[in-house]
Structures are given as C-alpha cells and as structure tokens.
Scaffold this active site. Structure first.
Site, PDB file in Angstrom:
ATOM      1  N   ASN A  79      44.334 -67.407 -20.845  1.00 53.12           N
ATOM      2  CA  ASN A  79      45.602 -66.885 -20.325  1.00 53.12           C
ATOM      3  C   ASN A  79      45.429 -65.793 -19.266  1.00 53.12           C
ATOM      4  O   ASN A  79      46.287 -65.635 -18.396  1.00 53.12           O
ATOM      5  CB  ASN A  79      46.416 -66.359 -21.522  1.00 53.12           C
ATOM      6  N   TYR A 144      46.918 -66.632  -5.000  1.00 49.97           N
ATOM      7  CA  TYR A 144      47.212 -66.875  -6.415  1.00 49.97           C
ATOM      8  C   TYR A 144      47.334 -68.381  -6.675  1.00 49.97           C
ATOM      9  O   TYR A 144      46.682 -68.927  -7.575  1.00 49.97           O
ATOM     10  CB  TYR A 144      48.519 -66.158  -6.797  1.00 49.97           C
ATOM     11  N   LYS A 148      44.756 -70.968  -8.815  1.00 49.94           N
ATOM     12  CA  LYS A 148      45.221 -71.781  -9.945  1.00 49.94           C
ATOM     13  C   LYS A 148      45.042 -73.278  -9.662  1.00 49.94           C
ATOM     14  O   LYS A 148      44.891 -74.074 -10.591  1.00 49.94           O
ATOM     15  CB  LYS A 148      46.687 -71.462 -10.255  1.00 49.94           C
TER      16      LYS A 148
END
Lengths: 233, 102
Positions: A79, A144, A148
């Site tokens: 996470n 970002y 991902k």
C-alpha cells in the site's frame, strides 16, 4: 485459517494502510505493518517496523524477523505510496526519485522478499496498488501515474513468474479517497475527476478492503495478474 | 579451511532441504563440482530460484546475516557463481566478508 494467517501491509501510519491494519487485525489476522515513522495506535495482533520501503537492508532484516517469528507470510499488501502534483516542467528530479523509489522500487522489493517466504509453503497472495490516474492520464500526475503504470506491469509479469509457487499477484486501483494524498489537489480538479468515473463519488476505505478481501481469499487461487479499478474507470 | 567447511556444510543443509521438498526430478548431489545450472545442470530456472532462497535462509541461520545472493555483481559475472556448489560457496564467502566489513 484466518486466525493463523500473517498479513504484511506497507504504509500503515495513516490513510488506507492504517485502515487496513485495523481492519485485518479485527479479523484476527496477525498483522505486520511498516512505515517511515512510528504509528500512534496499538493493536493486540499488530507489529510495527519503522523503515523506508526502498531500503534493501532494512527490508531484508524485517523479512528475516517475520521468518523467525512466524515462519510464514500469507499475504502482502503493497500500500505504501506517495504522490506529487506538478507540471512536468516544474518537477524536480529529486521528487521523481522519491516517487519511483517508494511506489515502484518499494513494491518490487517487498514482492521479491515476500515471494521467497511464500514459496516455502507454496501459498501466497500479493496485492499491489495502482491508481485511476494512469488510465485517466491525469495532467499534473505524470510521475505518480507512470510510477503506478510500472507497478501494473510488474503485477502482470510477477503473476506469471510466481504462479508456479502458488502465489497470486493482483492490483487494486483506487479512485480519489479523502486522504492526505489528495489534500493539496484543488476541489474543482477532484470534482472533474469524479465526473469521469461511472459512479461519481469519492472512494471509501471499505471499497478497497472489499477488493482486497476478494484477491486474498484462498478461493481466489485462479485469479492472478488482474488490476481492478474502482468507481468504473 | 575451517571457514570454508562451515560454509559448504551450510549450503549442503540447503541441498538436504531442497531434496526433501522434491516432488519430481532427481535429487541434488552434495558435490562441489557437479553442474547445477546450465545445459547439463540438474536445476531448471525455478529449481535454481528455490535453491538460492534456501541457501540465503541457511546462511542467515548459521551466520545471522541477511544476504542477497542474486545481486548485481553475481548477475553480471562472466564466470557464473551459480554453476556449481563450489562456485556458489566462493561467491557467498565473498558476500559474507563484504557484509562483515561493511
């Protein structure tokens, strides 16, 4: 079986990770968590490590301790993540390194070490975190979203490499949730983003826990290499 | 010499455990120069992964050091440290030295 299962969650100091640590501790999992700083809570079946997820030797040592204490790891939830909104022209290289290190390198490192421990029992569930910012191609989130995207690709390939070990690897891609990660994003930007979802609301922690519950169920042993985006992206 | 024996014994414990977990294929031999991996090797790539993980674990139990055997240096060497147990022992011995000093 749940009362014996060991689940490792990264980034448990706040936000989604904090929620998941409490959620799985309540379900009688043995929860191991980590973050850069100490947590401000105590749970009966929770053990915390302070570390940077991209620090190889600290991560190795934590896994050694998990092996000595429990001699097993059933579930890994990757996470821990950081974001930074910025136009590419105004993005410092240092920021890029930090984001890639936490979001991608950290995920890789934890997957690698978890796989070593999981393969002993020929069982494991790994859940990585992606983001709707990738398919939505959000301006201002180039680093970002691309970090991902790398996690999504890692997930698909590790699913194949780890399948012979009985380990599944999947990912969940949350929509905006009201956490620190989006605190600095202007309200109108968030509204425009929610409007692009099939279901126009903020995500909630329980939405993520629901997908993770599905991925980590022992019954989901034929589900791997999948990336589920929430909200209808 | 004693240090080398200790290391080889540790690796042989990984061999024992590897062989105990075998569901198919022949067992690994406790030999320093039998080819492990490659054309005439006993291990396929998954077998090698399993074996390396076991060695890392046994090293940690014996020496109290958490090492990563498949590091950058190991992967880039012309003379693969994964070819035989003898070469693996040499390589791990270097890693242990570096770990002690670093």
């Amino acid at each position: 079986m749940a009362d014996e299962q060991v689940i490792l969650i990264t980034g448990t100091r706040k936000g989604i990770g904090r929620y998941l640590a409490h959620y799985y501790a309540e379900k009688a999992f043995r929860v191991v968590g980590c973050s850069r700083g100490e947590v401000d809570y105590e749970l009966d079946n929770y053990r915390h490590y302070c570390l940077d997820v991209s620090d190889e030797s600290r991560v190795k040592n934590m896994f050694s301790e998990i092996r000595k204490l429990y001699n097993r790891l059933d579930i890994l939830i990757n996470n821990a993540g950081i974001a930074s909104m910025n136009h590419v022209v105004l993005t410092p290289l240092e920021t890029v390194h930090k984001i890639i290190n936490t979001n991608y390198v950290g995920t890789f490192l934890f997957c690698r070490e978890a796989a070593k421990l999981m393969q002993k029992r020929r069982y494991g569930r790994i859940v990585n975190f992606t983001t709707v910012a990738t398919p939505l191609k959000l301006e201002g989130e180039a680093i970002y979203a691309s970090s991902k995207a790398a996690v999504a690709s890692l997930t698909e390939i590790l699913a194949r490499e780890l399948a012979p070990f009985g380990v599944t690897v999947n990912a969940v891609g949350p929509t905006p949730i009201e956490t620190d990660l989006i605190r600095s994003v202007p309200k109108e930007k968030i509204k425009a983003l929610l409007d692009r979802q099939a279901i126009h609301r903020f995500g909630e922690f329980r939405d993520i826990a629901n997908v993770i519950d599905f991925f980590i169920s022992p019954k989901s042993d034929f589900v791997t290499g999948q990336n589920i985006y929430l909200g209808g992206i | 010499m004693k240090e080398k024996d200790r290391l080889v014994r540790t690796i042989f414990r990984a061999v024992d455990e590897y062989n105990r977990g075998l569901s198919e294929g022949g067992p690994l031999e406790k030999s320093l120069d039998k080819v492990l991996f490659g054309k005439s090797g006993r291990l396929d790539s998954l077998g090698l992964v399993n074996f390396i993980v076991l060695i890392e674990e046994k090293i940690e139990e014996e020496y109290g050091m958490a090492i990563v055997i498949a590091d950058e240096k190991a992967m880039s060497q012309k003379r693969s440290p994964f070819k035989t147990i003898g070469r693996l022992a040499e390589y791990v011995s270097q890693l242990l030295e570096e770990n002690k000093n670093g």
